[in-house]
Design a protein around this motif. Structure first.
Motif, PDB file in Angstrom:
ATOM      1  N   ASP A  94      33.673  14.380  -7.465  1.00 55.08           N
ATOM      2  CA  ASP A  94      34.487  14.804  -6.041  1.00 55.08           C
ATOM      3  C   ASP A  94      35.868  13.562  -6.309  1.00 55.08           C
ATOM      4  OD1 ASP A  94      35.561  14.810  -3.772  1.00 55.08           O
ATOM      5  OD2 ASP A  94      33.657  14.571  -2.939  1.00 55.08           O
ATOM      6  N   PRO A  95      37.048  14.240  -6.493  1.00 52.97           N
ATOM      7  CA  PRO A  95      38.259  13.489  -6.761  1.00 52.97           C
ATOM      8  C   PRO A  95      38.755  12.563  -5.716  1.00 52.97           C
ATOM      9  CG  PRO A  95      38.791  15.828  -6.470  1.00 52.97           C
ATOM     10  CD  PRO A  95      37.193  15.823  -6.521  1.00 52.97           C
ATOM     11  N   ILE A  96      38.408  13.013  -4.425  1.00 54.21           N
ATOM     12  CA  ILE A  96      38.589  12.361  -3.215  1.00 54.21           C
ATOM     13  C   ILE A  96      37.518  12.621  -2.306  1.00 54.21           C
ATOM     14  CG2 ILE A  96      40.057  11.482  -1.499  1.00 54.21           C
ATOM     15  CD1 ILE A  96      42.406  12.684  -2.984  1.00 54.21           C
ATOM     16  N   ASP A  97      36.578  11.712  -2.062  1.00 55.60           N
ATOM     17  CA  ASP A  97      35.449  11.777  -1.246  1.00 55.60           C
ATOM     18  C   ASP A  97      35.770  11.105  -0.055  1.00 55.60           C
ATOM     19  OD1 ASP A  97      32.584  12.860  -0.703  1.00 55.60           O
ATOM     20  OD2 ASP A  97      32.335  10.505  -0.347  1.00 55.60           O
ATOM     21  N   GLY A  98      36.179  11.992   0.814  1.00 54.65           N
ATOM     22  CA  GLY A  98      36.729  11.279   2.208  1.00 54.65           C
ATOM     23  C   GLY A  98      38.071  11.684   2.444  1.00 54.65           C
ATOM     24  N   SER A 112      34.392   9.800  -7.030  1.00 53.81           N
ATOM     25  CA  SER A 112      33.144   9.813  -7.362  1.00 53.81           C
ATOM     26  C   SER A 112      33.095  10.755  -8.811  1.00 53.81           C
ATOM     27  CB  SER A 112      32.277  10.325  -6.274  1.00 53.81           C
ATOM     28  OG  SER A 112      31.075  10.650  -6.515  1.00 53.81           O
ATOM     29  N   ILE A 113      32.214   9.964  -9.716  1.00 52.74           N
ATOM     30  CA  ILE A 113      31.886  10.727 -11.093  1.00 52.74           C
ATOM     31  C   ILE A 113      30.509  10.444 -11.244  1.00 52.74           C
ATOM     32  CG2 ILE A 113      32.628  11.017 -13.468  1.00 52.74           C
ATOM     33  CD1 ILE A 113      35.529  10.143 -12.642  1.00 52.74           C
ATOM     34  N   ALA A 114      29.815  11.574 -11.648  1.00 54.31           N
ATOM     35  CA  ALA A 114      28.338  11.366 -12.283  1.00 54.31           C
ATOM     36  C   ALA A 114      28.320  12.147 -13.559  1.00 54.31           C
ATOM     37  CB  ALA A 114      27.357  11.562 -11.123  1.00 54.31           C
ATOM     38  N   ALA A 115      27.397  11.673 -14.294  1.00 56.92           N
ATOM     39  CA  ALA A 115      27.050  12.614 -15.473  1.00 56.92           C
ATOM     40  C   ALA A 115      25.726  12.840 -15.376  1.00 56.92           C
ATOM     41  CB  ALA A 115      27.057  11.568 -16.705  1.00 56.92           C
ATOM     42  N   ARG A 116      25.174  13.988 -15.728  1.00 58.55           N
ATOM     43  CA  ARG A 116      23.922  14.635 -15.484  1.00 58.55           C
ATOM     44  C   ARG A 116      23.491  15.021 -17.041  1.00 58.55           C
ATOM     45  NH1 ARG A 116      24.156  19.162 -10.619  1.00 58.55           N
ATOM     46  NH2 ARG A 116      25.277  20.233 -12.451  1.00 58.55           N
ATOM     47  N   VAL A 117      22.398  14.851 -17.525  1.00 62.68           N
ATOM     48  CA  VAL A 117      21.734  15.174 -18.871  1.00 62.68           C
ATOM     49  C   VAL A 117      20.692  16.211 -18.442  1.00 62.68           C
ATOM     50  CG1 VAL A 117      20.618  14.633 -20.944  1.00 62.68           C
ATOM     51  CG2 VAL A 117      22.523  13.270 -19.974  1.00 62.68           C
ATOM     52  N   ASP A 118      20.753  17.471 -18.907  1.00 60.92           N
ATOM     53  CA  ASP A 118      19.772  18.468 -18.547  1.00 60.92           C
ATOM     54  C   ASP A 118      19.484  18.492 -17.131  1.00 60.92           C
ATOM     55  OD1 ASP A 118      19.715  18.925 -21.219  1.00 60.92           O
ATOM     56  OD2 ASP A 118      18.139  17.526 -21.745  1.00 60.92           O
ATOM     57  N   GLY A 119      20.439  18.419 -16.248  1.00 55.81           N
ATOM     58  CA  GLY A 119      20.059  18.345 -14.825  1.00 55.81           C
ATOM     59  C   GLY A 119      20.214  17.317 -13.923  1.00 55.81           C
TER      60      GLY A 119
END
Length: 275
Positions: A94-98, A112-119
């Motif tokens: 999400d580049p700008i949350d809010g 907000s940046i998250a990494a998922r591995v196999d979901g």
């Protein structure tokens, strides 16, 4: 897989990339924001659900920075088309949350940046653009907060022992669709007399990070997309918070979160109120 792409299963390395790019993106948002109210470029789910050109430019920056280091990864962003990768890793951004806070100049919006591995989310970073505070977490590795400026003191996050549900400060948010908002308001009317108070800050990611550090005691929201939830939920969970949905994991239908000492009572109350 490209020979230049690091292996998928290294959450710490994925976090380091997420943090570096999130801090860079947050600085871009900060310096790009003009004085006064920001012009709305488009709307999404309703006329009140805003998008700005800076949202789009920030997501482009994040996409390019991650692709430069991990070209075979997937990407799920709020403002652009999903990219299917081949590495087993995808990035939920999400580049700008809010964004509404950003439009009005209210100091609660974040990258907000998250990494998922196999979901499964294995690393997450949230940067409060207005304050420079950085929140981070790695699956099984805990959660932490770094004070501004970047590189300031870092402290582990452990959610503090809450008061009773009756004295809990509850963070929440509402849909931008009027018909859904009306139903949520009815449910909140039932909840409000049974807790200390509510706070509607305007950023789900920052709400969940605030729960991790004790700025609120519980959380409930409906309608969250993966990019709203991914990084902040990992920060909260790694700080000791329990998160649930209506009948399983938290999802777009319902997200509830609270400390283990009150979560059963609180979750039952949320369900009983009709969320």
């Amino acid at each position: 897989m490209s020979t230049n792409t690091p292996p998928a299963g290294r959450p710490e390395a994925l976090y380091r990339l997420a943090e570096r790019v999130a801090i860079e993106a947050a600085e871009f948002v900060r310096v790009s924001r003009p004085p006064g109210r920001v012009e709305v470029a488009a709307t999404k789910s309703s006329p009140t659900d805003a998008v700005t050109e800076i949202d789009r430019a920030t997501e482009d920056l994040i996409r390019a920075a991650i692709a430069a280091e991990r070209p075979d990864d997937g990407f799920v962003g709020e403002e652009g088309e999903d990219l299917i990768g081949t590495s087993g890793v995808d990035w939920v951004v999400d580049p700008i949350d809010g964004t509404v806070n950003f439009v009005y100049g209210i100091g609660a919006y974040g990258v907000s940046i998250a990494a998922r591995v196999d979901g499964a989310v294995v690393a997450g970073c949230v940067v409060n653009v207005a304050t420079g505070e950085t929140y981070g977490a790695v699956l099984g590795g805990g959660a932490w907060k770094t004070q501004a400026p970047a590189g300031g003191p870092t402290t582990p996050l452990t959610a503090p022992t809450p008061p009773s549900v009756a004295l809990a400060l509850v963070a929440t948010g509402f849909s931008y669709r009027p018909e859904i908002r009306a139903a949520q308001a009815a449910a909140m009317t039932q909840l409000l007399p049974q807790v200390r108070d509510i706070r509607r800050i305007g950023s789900a990611a920052l709400d969940l990070c605030g729960l991790a550090e004790g700025r609120c005691d519980a959380y409930v929201e409906q309608g969250l997309k993966p990019w709203d939830l991914a990084a902040g939920s990992l920060v909260a969970a790694e700080a000791g918070i329990v998160l649930e949905g209506l009948d399983g994991p938290p999802d777009e239908r319902l997200v509830m979160a609270a400390h283990p000492l009150i979560c059963r009572e609180y979750f039952a109350l949320v369900r009983a109120c009709g969320f």
